[in-house]
Design a protein around this motif. Structure first.
Motif, short mmCIF file in Angstrom:
data_model
loop_
_atom_site.label_atom_id
_atom_site.label_comp_id
_atom_site.label_asym_id
_atom_site.label_seq_id
_atom_site.Cartn_x
_atom_site.Cartn_y
_atom_site.Cartn_z
N ASP A 37 -27.52 68.32 -99.72
CA ASP A 37 -27.29 67.19 -100.61
C ASP A 37 -28.19 67.32 -101.84
O ASP A 37 -29.19 68.02 -101.81
CB ASP A 37 -27.60 65.88 -99.87
N PRO A 38 -27.86 66.62 -102.94
CA PRO A 38 -28.67 66.73 -104.16
C PRO A 38 -30.07 66.17 -103.96
O PRO A 38 -30.26 64.94 -103.93
CB PRO A 38 -27.87 65.91 -105.19
N ILE A 39 -31.05 67.05 -103.84
CA ILE A 39 -32.42 66.62 -103.60
C ILE A 39 -33.02 65.95 -104.81
O ILE A 39 -33.85 65.05 -104.70
CB ILE A 39 -33.27 67.84 -103.16
N TRP A 40 -32.58 66.39 -106.00
CA TRP A 40 -33.15 65.79 -107.21
C TRP A 40 -32.76 64.33 -107.33
O TRP A 40 -33.54 63.52 -107.85
CB TRP A 40 -32.69 66.57 -108.44
N LEU A 41 -31.57 63.97 -106.90
CA LEU A 41 -31.17 62.56 -106.92
C LEU A 41 -32.06 61.74 -105.99
O LEU A 41 -32.47 60.62 -106.33
CB LEU A 41 -29.70 62.44 -106.51
N TYR A 42 -32.37 62.31 -104.83
CA TYR A 42 -33.25 61.61 -103.89
C TYR A 42 -34.65 61.42 -104.49
O TYR A 42 -35.23 60.33 -104.40
CB TYR A 42 -33.35 62.40 -102.59
N LEU A 43 -35.17 62.46 -105.11
CA LEU A 43 -36.50 62.35 -105.73
C LEU A 43 -36.50 61.34 -106.86
O LEU A 43 -37.47 60.59 -107.04
CB LEU A 43 -36.94 63.72 -106.25
N ALA A 44 -35.39 61.28 -107.62
CA ALA A 44 -35.30 60.31 -108.71
C ALA A 44 -35.30 58.89 -108.16
O ALA A 44 -35.99 57.99 -108.68
CB ALA A 44 -34.05 60.57 -109.54
N VAL A 45 -34.53 58.67 -107.10
CA VAL A 45 -34.49 57.33 -106.49
C VAL A 45 -35.85 56.96 -105.92
O VAL A 45 -36.31 55.81 -106.04
CB VAL A 45 -33.41 57.29 -105.39
N LEU A 46 -36.54 57.92 -105.30
CA LEU A 46 -37.86 57.66 -104.75
C LEU A 46 -38.86 57.31 -105.85
O LEU A 46 -39.67 56.37 -105.69
CB LEU A 46 -38.35 58.88 -103.97
N LEU A 47 -38.82 58.02 -106.96
CA LEU A 47 -39.71 57.72 -108.08
C LEU A 47 -39.41 56.35 -108.68
O LEU A 47 -40.33 55.61 -109.06
CB LEU A 47 -39.60 58.80 -109.15
N VAL A 48 -38.13 56.00 -108.77
CA VAL A 48 -37.77 54.67 -109.27
C VAL A 48 -38.29 53.59 -108.32
O VAL A 48 -38.82 52.56 -108.76
CB VAL A 48 -36.24 54.56 -109.42
N HIS A 49 -38.16 53.84 -107.03
CA HIS A 49 -38.67 52.88 -106.04
C HIS A 49 -40.18 52.71 -106.17
O HIS A 49 -40.69 51.57 -106.14
CB HIS A 49 -38.32 53.39 -104.64
#
Length: 318
Positions: A37-49
């Motif tokens: 799965d797109p790991i960068w999307l996960y990292l972006a969501v985590l940083l936003v959180h």
């Protein structure tokens, strides 16, 4: 040994049957398992959180950026030293939802780490399987177990050593206290009985807890995969001459391919004997009841009669 390989390795050779595909061109582990799965999307969501938490607690508590980031990271990683806590009902209510969402994000990250562990184990298994097929000696189950656990433990030892060294030098704690604090941090226990006094310790802890949590997940995932999986035992059983000799010596008659397959699947733990017996019972039941004969009859009736049609067409043309 060569006769054994020609007679029995070929039917079992496709690695796809063992869920470990090898590349058909060079025999290397297939990249099919690397599709993620797109790991960068996960990292972006985590940083936003994390950013949302930093903004909220900075405004609500009036903390500085460093203290707020430190508090939010510990909250997301579920460490919770207790040196900084929400105070008002609004902050506590926000923390409830924030912790729940953060737990989902961390859970997803741990799941991705588990996928990484499984992919690494699959690649190592494929390599050992390929070496065994080529006639090379392979490690025993026990030796292979210690190697994989030892490799995963190196990361944990490294993080424990780094944390112990840092907190001993910067905070002035004893070696035992620094090691103790590092261990409860990496395992997200976080008793909170030791308090950090230096701002540099909080900067270090932000990255230490984030990376250390992933390292702990990798280590625990390796332990779980190692003890649950029965794949290593299967390699030993397939290519150990003593194991195969005992199988043939225990049977008065020649071992058929079906018997060999059943023995290997059951003894390696991939299929239990009760399931295998039920499959064989169902096979006998289908043949005795005549259902298989009716299946064949119906199949023959539904197939197009190409030969007859061709003859009829030729007759028409004549």
């Amino acid at each position: 040994g060569d006769v054994y390989k020609r007679q029995h390795v070929a039917p079992l050779a496709p690695a796809a049957a063992l869920r470990f595909p090898l590349d058909a061109r060079d025999g290397k582990p297939s990249n099919e398992l690397c599709v993620t799965d797109p790991i960068w999307l996960y990292l972006a969501v985590l940083l936003v959180h994390i950013g949302v938490g930093v903004i909220f607690f900075a405004l609500a508590q009036g903390w500085g950026v460093l203290d707020t980031v430190y508090f939010v990271v510990l909250t997301v990683c579920t460490v919770g030293y207790g040196d900084m806590t929400p105070q008002t009902w609004l902050e506590k209510l926000f923390t409830v939802g924030y912790v729940l969402v953060g737990s989902c994000l961390i859970g997803y990250g741990l799941g991705r780490m588990a996928q990484l562990v499984m992919r690494r184990e699959e690649n190592q298994f494929s390599e050992r399987l390929r070496r065994a097929r080529d006639g090379h000696a392979v490690d025993s189950d026990r030796v292979s177990l210690f190697k994989r656990v030892g490799t995963a433990a190196h990361g944990m030892v490294f993080f424990l050593a780094i944390g112990t060294l840092f907190y001993t030098i910067v905070e002035g704690w004893s070696t035992v206290d620094a090691l103790y604090f590092s261990a409860v941090s990496l395992t997200t226990v976080g008793y909170g009985d030791l308090k950090m006094e230096n701002s540099s310790s909080r900067v270090f802890s932000i990255f230490y807890v984030l990376l250390g949590t992933l390292m702990t997940a990798f280590f625990l995932g390796t332990i779980a995969e190692t003890f649950v999986s029965s794949r290593e035992q299967l390699i030993t059983m397939l290519y150990d001459s003593g194991c195969n000799q005992r199988l043939w010596n225990s049977n008065q008659t020649q071992v058929s391919e079906a018997e060999y397959l059943e023995h290997m699947l059951v003894e390696s733990g991939r299929v239990d004997q009760e399931t295998m017996d039920e499959i064989k019972h169902r096979w006998v039941q289908l043949h005795k009841s005549g259902i298989v004969t009716r299946y064949k009859t119906n199949s023959n009736q539904t197939q197009p009669k190409l030969h007859g049609s061709t003859t009829a067409n030729a007759a028409d043309k004549v």
